[in-house]
Scaffold this active site. Structure first.
Site, PDB file in Angstrom:
ATOM      1  N   HIS A 192       0.836  -1.206   0.000  1.00  0.00           N
ATOM      2  CA  HIS A 192       0.000   0.000   0.000  1.00  0.00           C
ATOM      3  C   HIS A 192       0.872   1.257   0.000  1.00  0.00           C
ATOM      4  O   HIS A 192       2.067   1.200   0.304  1.00  0.00           O
ATOM      5  CB  HIS A 192      -0.936   0.017   1.216  1.00  0.00           C
ATOM      6  CG  HIS A 192      -0.202   0.161   2.519  1.00  0.00           C
ATOM      7  ND1 HIS A 192       0.418  -0.883   3.142  1.00  0.00           N
ATOM      8  CD2 HIS A 192       0.023   1.248   3.294  1.00  0.00           C
ATOM      9  CE1 HIS A 192       0.987  -0.467   4.257  1.00  0.00           C
ATOM     10  NE2 HIS A 192       0.781   0.835   4.374  1.00  0.00           N
ATOM     11  N   ASP A 209       0.719   5.008   1.931  1.00  0.00           N
ATOM     12  CA  ASP A 209       0.008   5.500   3.113  1.00  0.00           C
ATOM     13  C   ASP A 209      -1.099   6.492   2.741  1.00  0.00           C
ATOM     14  O   ASP A 209      -0.874   7.446   1.980  1.00  0.00           O
ATOM     15  CB  ASP A 209       0.992   6.163   4.101  1.00  0.00           C
ATOM     16  CG  ASP A 209       1.811   5.131   4.876  1.00  0.00           C
ATOM     17  OD1 ASP A 209       1.373   3.968   4.983  1.00  0.00           O
ATOM     18  OD2 ASP A 209       2.889   5.494   5.385  1.00  0.00           O
ATOM     19  N   HIS A 225       4.682   0.206   0.123  1.00  0.00           N
ATOM     20  CA  HIS A 225       5.394  -0.620   1.103  1.00  0.00           C
ATOM     21  C   HIS A 225       4.468  -1.689   1.662  1.00  0.00           C
ATOM     22  O   HIS A 225       3.238  -1.613   1.502  1.00  0.00           O
ATOM     23  CB  HIS A 225       6.002   0.236   2.215  1.00  0.00           C
ATOM     24  CG  HIS A 225       4.997   1.063   2.967  1.00  0.00           C
ATOM     25  ND1 HIS A 225       4.504   2.246   2.462  1.00  0.00           N
ATOM     26  CD2 HIS A 225       4.379   0.882   4.159  1.00  0.00           C
ATOM     27  CE1 HIS A 225       3.638   2.754   3.323  1.00  0.00           C
ATOM     28  NE2 HIS A 225       3.523   1.949   4.356  1.00  0.00           N
ATOM     29  N   ARG A 230       5.166   5.821  14.191  1.00  0.00           N
ATOM     30  CA  ARG A 230       5.258   6.517  12.906  1.00  0.00           C
ATOM     31  C   ARG A 230       4.796   7.964  13.026  1.00  0.00           C
ATOM     32  O   ARG A 230       3.822   8.251  13.728  1.00  0.00           O
ATOM     33  CB  ARG A 230       4.363   5.797  11.889  1.00  0.00           C
ATOM     34  CG  ARG A 230       4.559   6.269  10.460  1.00  0.00           C
ATOM     35  CD  ARG A 230       3.480   5.724   9.541  1.00  0.00           C
ATOM     36  NE  ARG A 230       2.267   6.531   9.638  1.00  0.00           N
ATOM     37  CZ  ARG A 230       1.152   6.306   8.949  1.00  0.00           C
ATOM     38  NH1 ARG A 230       1.074   5.264   8.144  1.00  0.00           N
ATOM     39  NH2 ARG A 230       0.111   7.089   9.077  1.00  0.00           N
TER      40      ARG A 230
HETATM   41 FE   FE2 Z   1       1.900   1.990   5.782  1.00  0.00          FE
END
Ligand code: FE2
Length: 313
Positions: free
Chosen positions: A119, A121, A268, A285
């Protein structure tokens, strides 16, 4: 071959010929000079994902590092960030197991979700984040690797006829099965969706000018203007291109490692093997706010539902 920036002491060590570089000669816990930030940005745009090892930094230092590259977004448009740092999204490997486990013997209104794997983000927003910075907080001795792929190369590898076809197309991105109903009110008062975005199928990178295959196997639902079967077949082909092994790099995490990727030019997948280990794995993140994507024909991304992804402030 490694590239040494003498003025900044940065060392850039490519991991594959096409994507990924390890960066040494830097302490991410300290404020970065404008020269260092410029050198990191140039390396990021060239190698698409940068890896830093042995950086035992705090949440606050991670935030300061991210802000050197632009304003930060909230942790996620739908999920909540940490209570004291709403920009930080914490993920535990156990949550993936929980989320994607489905009892196939029980009747349910919806089929259990499969792990979506590859995917980009948050492309269900019209302005998905520019950069993502993921910090290993608790890293198992093995397992939990992450993969990235170079979407500029995925585009360049297509035949000229297919490139010409997709250059002028747009696609709808949404989270399958999510329309915001029943979502808990967010702590920051922002609406938790629904979010649906219309993006060009090919994105021109705002810094490098490269054309990037902008399809998201996680959330691209269909191509506008095509019949259902045409859209499905073309998307299936393009999704396969996104994850071709020759366009990818695989990162084996180590304690206090950090990965920073250009979300405008990569897809990723990770942790790819969460279903097969029970060791604790915790990562945090943050994301740098991004712009509307622009296609080769000048088409600009639009929100179809929900507002833009705002910066925190
Ligand atoms: Fe991700």
């Amino acid at each position: 071959m490694s590239i040494i920036h003498t003025e900044t002491a940065l060392e850039i060590h490519p991991v594959t010929p096409v994507i990924g570089a390890e960066v040494a000669g830097i302490d991410l816990g300290r404020p970065l000079s404008p020269d260092t930030v410029a050198a990191l940005k140039a390396a990021l745009h060239k190698w698409k994902v940068l890896f830093f090892r042995d950086q035992p930094i705090s949440d606050e230092q991670q935030l300061a590092f991210g802000r050197a590259f632009g304003p930060l977004t909230p942790a996620h448009p739908i999920a909540e960030g940490l209570a004291r740092h709403p920009e930080i999204w914490e993920r535990k490997a156990a949550e993936y197991k929980e989320r994607y486990r489905g009892d196939l013997t029980m009747p349910s209104a919806r089929p259990p979700r499969d792990y979506k794997g590859w995917h980009i983000d948050i492309t269900f927003m019209a302005n998905p984040n520019k950069y993502s910075i993921l910090r290993g907080v608790e890293i198992p001795a093995y397992g939990g690797d992450t993969l990235w792929s170079n979407l500029a190369l995925a585009y360049a590898g297509l035949s000229p006829q297919i490139r010409q076809l997709i250059d002028g197309l747009q696609a709808v991105h949404r989270i399958a099965g999510y329309d915001g109903t029943g979502a808990k009110p967010r702590l920051d008062g922002r609406k938790a969706g629904p979010f649906v975005a219309l993006h060009p199928l090919v994105r021109v990178h705002p810094d490098t000018g490269e054309k990037v295959l902008f399809v998201n196997p996680g959330t691209t639902s269909h191509i506008v203007g095509l019949k259902e079967r045409e859209s499905q077949a073309l998307l299936e082909l393009l999704f396969d291109e996104v994850s071709r092994p020759e366009y990818t790099v695989r990162f084996r995490w180590s304690p206090h490692a950090i990965a920073m990727w250009d979300n405008q030019a990569t897809a990723h997948a990770g942790p790819i093997d969460y279903a097969h280990f029970d060791l604790p794995r915790v990562v945090r993140r943050i994301t740098v706010a991004g712009d509307l994507a622009v296609g080769p024909d000048g088409f600009r991304s639009q929100p179809l539902e929900g507002e833009l992804f705002d910066v925190i402030g």
